[in-house]
Design a protein around this motif. Structure first.
Motif, PDB file in Angstrom:
ATOM      1  N   ARG A 266     -34.150  16.853 -84.181  1.00  0.00           N
ATOM      2  CA  ARG A 266     -35.409  17.592 -84.052  1.00  0.00           C
ATOM      3  C   ARG A 266     -35.175  19.098 -83.927  1.00  0.00           C
ATOM      4  NH1 ARG A 266     -37.975  14.996 -78.922  1.00  0.00           N
ATOM      5  NH2 ARG A 266     -39.248  16.892 -79.099  1.00  0.00           N
TER       6      ARG A 266
ATOM      7  N   GLU B 218     -36.685  19.437 -71.203  1.00  0.00           N
ATOM      8  CA  GLU B 218     -36.618  18.328 -70.265  1.00  0.00           C
ATOM      9  C   GLU B 218     -35.225  17.699 -70.276  1.00  0.00           C
ATOM     10  OE1 GLU B 218     -39.727  15.756 -71.564  1.00  0.00           O
ATOM     11  OE2 GLU B 218     -41.334  17.056 -70.810  1.00  0.00           O
TER      12      GLU B 218
ATOM     13  N   ARG C  87     -37.076  26.075 -76.657  1.00  0.00           N
ATOM     14  CA  ARG C  87     -37.979  26.243 -75.514  1.00  0.00           C
ATOM     15  C   ARG C  87     -37.174  26.667 -74.280  1.00  0.00           C
ATOM     16  NH1 ARG C  87     -42.934  24.530 -76.913  1.00  0.00           N
ATOM     17  NH2 ARG C  87     -43.092  23.256 -78.804  1.00  0.00           N
TER      18      ARG C  87
ATOM     19  N   SER D   3     -32.549  19.902 -72.272  1.00  0.00           N
ATOM     20  CA  SER D   3     -32.566  20.155 -73.711  1.00  0.00           C
ATOM     21  C   SER D   3     -33.426  21.367 -74.049  1.00  0.00           C
ATOM     22  CB  SER D   3     -33.107  18.938 -74.449  1.00  0.00           C
ATOM     23  OG  SER D   3     -33.298  19.253 -75.820  1.00  0.00           O
TER      24      SER D   3
ATOM     25  N   LEU E 295     -32.641  14.476 -80.323  1.00  0.00           N
ATOM     26  CA  LEU E 295     -32.991  15.866 -80.023  1.00  0.00           C
ATOM     27  C   LEU E 295     -32.268  16.833 -80.953  1.00  0.00           C
ATOM     28  CD1 LEU E 295     -32.960  15.644 -76.134  1.00  0.00           C
ATOM     29  CD2 LEU E 295     -34.957  16.241 -77.526  1.00  0.00           C
TER      30      LEU E 295
ATOM     31  N   SER F 297     -36.834  20.242 -75.852  1.00  0.00           N
ATOM     32  CA  SER F 297     -37.971  19.745 -75.080  1.00  0.00           C
ATOM     33  C   SER F 297     -38.173  20.466 -73.757  1.00  0.00           C
ATOM     34  CB  SER F 297     -37.779  18.255 -74.792  1.00  0.00           C
ATOM     35  OG  SER F 297     -36.628  18.066 -73.972  1.00  0.00           O
TER      36      SER F 297
END
Length: 320
Positions: free
Chosen positions: A251, A237, A258, A232, A248, A235
């Motif tokens: 958010r 991660e 990132r 993702s 996600l 994140s």
């Protein structure tokens, strides 16, 4: 090709006139079909927009987002159907995360298109109400830019929107605050500051006003468990499941992209080939500079797609 390949799906800003013309011309039964189906799902003239549309036609975020997604999905269909490609690792830069979730069978193409269309419409309402801007700061450490944003906050919202690579960070927010942060960044030693041609201040707290409404839209669509590893961009991660993917995407509206963390995670998972799937070559550039010894490829034109298909169809070497 006997490699671990990260499919990288681009986000807004990758649109350009004729971005899918080579796909429809060379692969009408796959790419052409996908664009026609996307057109039927959304009621937008996507085939025309993505093949002969002008830059001005593709500029509004409510048009650019579904057009980019449809083009990326068209390339994905060509890889899957014409070369038998199976996705093992995927990631998307902001908007591109929807295509990554389609590649991993978390979302259907139709649901991804509907969500992205609504996402673009809601973001456009913010753009109409807020005088926003985004600027890429080149050659300054992110931690210094974070401090500069804090020092510029008295003039309005200005926050980091994209950690694209270690030498490129994008700031987003209200125009006056972004301008002040840009001045401070250049004074602190930034090599360049490049204003982005965008219609809204993406990935900052100004988008919070649409978060609840978009969350309700996300709840109306099913999210399956991932059939492949998705890293993702929210994140950096792995996405652990369908519910996690939905959260996600909510958010993502206000959080930074990132991408540095995505590329670091890909290396940790043994990725050695980075393939940009869709229009543009920005993500290829990030990968080339971040993972200099890796193989990096794109699908930006007919010759690159043709060469990629030939390599994917080639039988793997056999050791004796």
């Amino acid at each position: 090709m006997n490699t671990s390949i990260l499919l990288m799906f681009p986000g807004q800003g990758s649109q350009r006139p004729g971005m899918a013309a080579h796909l429809v011309r060379e692969h009408p039964r796959t790419a052409g079909r996908v664009l026609a189906e996307a057109q039927d799902v959304l009621g937008l003239p996507l085939t025309g927009l993505c093949t002969v549309g002008r830059a001005a036609d593709l500029e509004p975020t409510q048009i650019a987002q579904p057009a980019i997604l449809a083009t990326s999905l068209a390339v994905l269909a060509v890889l899957r159907e014409e070369a038998g490609f199976t996705c093992s690792v995927a990631a998307g830069h902001s908007l591109g995360e929807y295509a990554a979730l389609v590649a991993a069978d978390v979302l259907t193409s139709a649901d991804a298109l509907r969500l992205v269309r609504r996402r673009g419409e809601l973001m456009a309402t913010v753009a109409r109400r807020v005088s926003g801007a985004m600027t890429a700061i080149i050659g300054l450490a992110p931690r210094l830019i974070e401090d500069i944003c804090a020092r510029s906050a008295p003039l309005g919202v200005v926050e980091i929107a994209n950690y694209n690579e270690r030498g490129q960070t994008v700031i987003s927010g209200q125009r006056a605050a972004v301008a002040r942060a840009t001045e401070l960044a250049l004074a602190a030693g930034a090599e360049r500051a490049v204003p982005l041609k965008v219609s809204a201040p993406f990935h900052c707290s100004l988008m919070r006003e649409i978060e609840d409404e978009f969350a309700a839209e996300l709840d109306r669509h099913p999210f399956a468990e991932p059939g492949a590893l998705v890293l993702s961009s929210v994140s950096g991660e792995p996405v652990s499941g369908g519910a996690h993917a939905r959260n996600l995407l909510r958010r993502q509206l206000v959080g930074p992209v990132r991408w540095v963390d995505v590329l670091d995670a890909a290396q940790a998972h043994g990725v050695d080939t980075y393939l940009e799937v869709g229009p543009g070559r920005a993500l290829s550039g990030f990968a080339n500079r971040t993972v200099p010894h890796a193989t990096v490829r794109s699908t930006n034109d007919a010759s690159r797609v043709g060469a990629l298909l030939r390599d994917l169809r080639r039988p793997p070497a056999v050791s004796v």
